[in-house]
Motif scaffolding. Sequence first.
Motif, PDB file in Angstrom:
ATOM      1  N   UNK A   1       0.848  -1.178   0.000  1.00  0.00           N
ATOM      2  CA  UNK A   1       0.000   0.000   0.000  1.00  0.00           C
ATOM      3  C   UNK A   1       0.890   1.237   0.000  1.00  0.00           C
ATOM      4  N   UNK A   2       0.586   2.161  -0.887  1.00  0.00           N
ATOM      5  CA  UNK A   2       1.329   3.417  -0.977  1.00  0.00           C
ATOM      6  C   UNK A   2       0.894   4.318   0.174  1.00  0.00           C
ATOM      7  N   UNK A   3       1.856   4.988   0.786  1.00  0.00           N
ATOM      8  CA  UNK A   3       1.563   5.895   1.902  1.00  0.00           C
ATOM      9  C   UNK A   3       0.743   7.074   1.398  1.00  0.00           C
ATOM     10  N   UNK A   4      -0.407   7.356   2.046  1.00  0.00           N
ATOM     11  CA  UNK A   4      -1.228   8.486   1.602  1.00  0.00           C
ATOM     12  C   UNK A   4      -0.567   9.828   1.914  1.00  0.00           C
ATOM     13  N   UNK A   5      -0.953  10.854   1.159  1.00  0.00           N
ATOM     14  CA  UNK A   5      -0.455  12.213   1.397  1.00  0.00           C
ATOM     15  C   UNK A   5      -0.920  12.665   2.775  1.00  0.00           C
ATOM     16  N   UNK A   6      -0.071  13.415   3.501  1.00  0.00           N
ATOM     17  CA  UNK A   6      -0.413  13.803   4.868  1.00  0.00           C
ATOM     18  C   UNK A   6      -0.031  15.250   5.144  1.00  0.00           C
ATOM     19  N   UNK A   7      -0.787  15.855   6.075  1.00  0.00           N
ATOM     20  CA  UNK A   7      -0.432  17.167   6.613  1.00  0.00           C
ATOM     21  C   UNK A   7      -0.847  17.155   8.083  1.00  0.00           C
ATOM     22  N   UNK A   8      -0.161  17.961   8.878  1.00  0.00           N
ATOM     23  CA  UNK A   8      -0.434  17.967  10.314  1.00  0.00           C
ATOM     24  C   UNK A   8      -0.932  19.320  10.770  1.00  0.00           C
ATOM     25  N   UNK A   9      -1.800  19.308  11.794  1.00  0.00           N
ATOM     26  CA  UNK A   9      -2.243  20.519  12.472  1.00  0.00           C
ATOM     27  C   UNK A   9      -2.560  20.149  13.916  1.00  0.00           C
ATOM     28  N   UNK A  10      -3.238  21.039  14.644  1.00  0.00           N
ATOM     29  CA  UNK A  10      -3.498  20.799  16.068  1.00  0.00           C
ATOM     30  C   UNK A  10      -4.434  19.609  16.317  1.00  0.00           C
ATOM     31  N   UNK A  11      -5.216  19.203  15.310  1.00  0.00           N
ATOM     32  CA  UNK A  11      -6.117  18.055  15.475  1.00  0.00           C
ATOM     33  C   UNK A  11      -5.391  16.732  15.321  1.00  0.00           C
ATOM     34  N   UNK A  12      -4.333  16.716  14.534  1.00  0.00           N
ATOM     35  CA  UNK A  12      -3.601  15.488  14.285  1.00  0.00           C
ATOM     36  C   UNK A  12      -3.064  15.462  12.873  1.00  0.00           C
ATOM     37  N   UNK A  13      -2.920  14.262  12.325  1.00  0.00           N
ATOM     38  CA  UNK A  13      -2.398  14.079  10.979  1.00  0.00           C
ATOM     39  C   UNK A  13      -3.558  13.806  10.025  1.00  0.00           C
TER      40      UNK A  13
END
Length: 149
Positions: A1-13
């Motif tokens: 499985x290819x790792x999905x695109x991610x971004x982080x903020x105060x709620x989580x990833x």
Amino acid sequence: MREPAAREDEDGTHLLFEAGGQSIRLLRLEGVPPDVPLAALVPLDPDGFDRSEAIDRLLRALLGRAVPNDRRLTPQQKRRHRHMLQATDGRMNGATYRDIAGVIFGVDRVASEHWKTSALRDATAALVKDGLAMIAGGYRTLLRHRRHP
């Protein structure tokens, strides 16, 4: 499985998973390590069956398994919905009902009947009316299981 695109903020990833030509947003809560499996919360309401089916399909996609075709609509229903959107699009772009009927049912078939009393005229008007209702929010019914009273 290819790792999905991610971004982080105060709620989580926030993860954006691509599956079957669709983008699915996932959230790993702040403080949850990446090696801990994601969890799904399903409200127990009338839409719960729809949500649990969606989770089944998502889990299959995440694990690289075959995702079965959605069988909520018959081929005839899918064709009618496509015609509804075609008819509505044509009408919103200035086409007459007769022009729309020619595209959907065929010019020869439309020409073979007297237009003012033609069943194709009524069918075309119904497609436009139902297409407008779908655009106004009726499309949501496509996503739900049929409810038994």
